[in-house]
Design an enzyme around this catalytic site. Structure first.
Site, short mmCIF file in Angstrom:
data_model
loop_
_atom_site.label_atom_id
_atom_site.label_comp_id
_atom_site.label_asym_id
_atom_site.label_seq_id
_atom_site.Cartn_x
_atom_site.Cartn_y
_atom_site.Cartn_z
N ASN A 246 -29.96 -41.19 36.77
CA ASN A 246 -30.32 -39.89 37.36
C ASN A 246 -31.22 -39.11 36.42
OD1 ASN A 246 -27.86 -39.74 35.87
ND2 ASN A 246 -27.29 -37.82 36.84
N CYS B 294 -31.35 -38.86 42.04
CA CYS B 294 -30.17 -39.68 41.73
C CYS B 294 -30.58 -41.05 41.17
CB CYS B 294 -29.36 -39.94 42.99
SG CYS B 294 -28.62 -38.49 43.73
N GLU C 113 -29.58 -44.01 42.09
CA GLU C 113 -29.82 -45.05 43.09
C GLU C 113 -31.26 -45.02 43.58
OE1 GLU C 113 -27.39 -42.89 42.90
OE2 GLU C 113 -25.53 -43.59 43.79
N CYS D 279 -29.19 -41.01 49.19
CA CYS D 279 -29.29 -42.35 48.58
C CYS D 279 -28.88 -43.43 49.56
CB CYS D 279 -28.45 -42.43 47.31
SG CYS D 279 -29.19 -41.51 45.95
N1 THU Z 1 -25.81 -38.50 41.21
C1 THU Z 1 -26.34 -39.75 41.20
O1 THU Z 1 -27.29 -40.04 40.45
N2 THU Z 1 -25.81 -40.67 42.05
C2 THU Z 1 -24.71 -40.46 42.82
O2 THU Z 1 -24.28 -41.39 43.50
C3 THU Z 1 -24.06 -39.16 42.83
C4 THU Z 1 -24.73 -38.09 42.08
C5 THU Z 1 -26.33 -37.53 40.25
C6 THU Z 1 -27.13 -36.40 40.81
C7 THU Z 1 -26.97 -35.36 39.72
O3 THU Z 1 -27.91 -35.62 38.69
C8 THU Z 1 -25.59 -35.63 39.15
O4 THU Z 1 -25.26 -36.96 39.55
C9 THU Z 1 -24.51 -34.68 39.66
O5 THU Z 1 -24.51 -34.61 41.03
#
Ligand code: THU
Length: 160
Positions: free
Chosen positions: A61, A72, A74, A115
Site C-alpha cells: 500500500n 491499496c 492489491e 480491490c
Molecule cells: N489496505 C490495503 O492495502 N489492502 C487491503 O486489503 C485493506 C486496506 C490499505 C489501505 C490503507 O493504506 C491501509 O491499508 C488502511 O486502510
C-alpha cells in the site's frame, strides 16, 4: 419470488500445510509489507502475484496525505503486474498485512471492494481464474477465484 444463493468455498490451511510455491508467495507478501508507505494508517499491506510465466511480483500500500490518492497493496501489485506483463495471466494473488502493533494480522486480511473489482477485471481480461490467498497467522484462506470475492460484481457484460 425466487432466491439466489451464492456461496463461497474457502480452504483454510495452516502455515505448516503450505507447499513450496505457497510458502514462497506468503514470504513475498509478508516481506512486501516492510516496504509499504503507510505513515497515516500504519497498517502495512503486502501482496505477491504469481504469474503464469512463473515470476512473482510484489507490491504494497502507498498512502498519501490526500488520503484518497493512496492505493491499496492489491491494486498496486496487479496494476504493476498487468502493466509489466500485459499478456501474462495472474495465477495467484497472496495478501498479508501487519497491523498498527507491527505484527502480522491473526485473521486473514480482507481486500476492500475496489480491490475486489480490480481483481475481477484481472481475472476476466485473461479469461483465467485467479486464486486468492489471504494470510493470517491463525491460518491462510484459499479462494479459487476473484469472482468468489465479488459474487454480484460489475463486469464488462453490464456495459453492453
Ligand atoms: N489496505 C490495503 O492495502 N489492502 C487491503 O486489503 C485493506 C486496506 C490499505 C489501505 C490503507 O493504506 C491501509 O491499508 C488502511 O486502510
Amino acid at each position: 419470488m425466487k432466491e439466489i444463493i451464492k456461496s463461497v468455498h474457502i480452504t483454510l490451511k495452516e502455515e505448516g500445510e503450505l507447499n513450496e510455491v505457497e510458502q514462497e508467495l506468503v514470504a513475498a507478501a509478508k516481506e512486501a509489507t516492510f516496504r509499504s508507505y503507510a505513515p497515516y494508517s500504519r497498517f502495512c499491506v503486502g501482496a505477491a502475484a504469481l504469474l503464469d510465466n512463473g515470476e512473482i511480483v510484489t507490491g504494497n500500500n502507498q498512502e498519501n496525505c490526500a488520503y484518497p490518492s493512496g492505493l491499496c497493496a492489491e491494486r498496486t501489485t496487479l496494476f504493476y503486474a498487468n502493466s509489466r506483463y500485459p499478456d501474462v495471466p495472474v495465477r495467484t494473488l497472496c495478501i498479508a498485512a501487519r497491523d498498527t502493533s507491527g505484527s502480522f494480522t491473526k485473521e486473514p486480511i480482507s481486500p476492500c471492494g475496489a480491490c475486489r473489482q480490480v481483481m475481477l477485471e484481472t481475472e476476466h481480461r485473461f479469461g483465467h481464474p485467479m486464486q486468492v490467498m489471504l494470510f493470517g497467522t491463525n491460518g491462510i484462506y484459499f479462494i479459487d477465484s476473484a469472482q468468489d470475492l465479488l459474487p454480484v460484481g460489475f463486469d464488462q457484460d453490464s456495459l453492453v
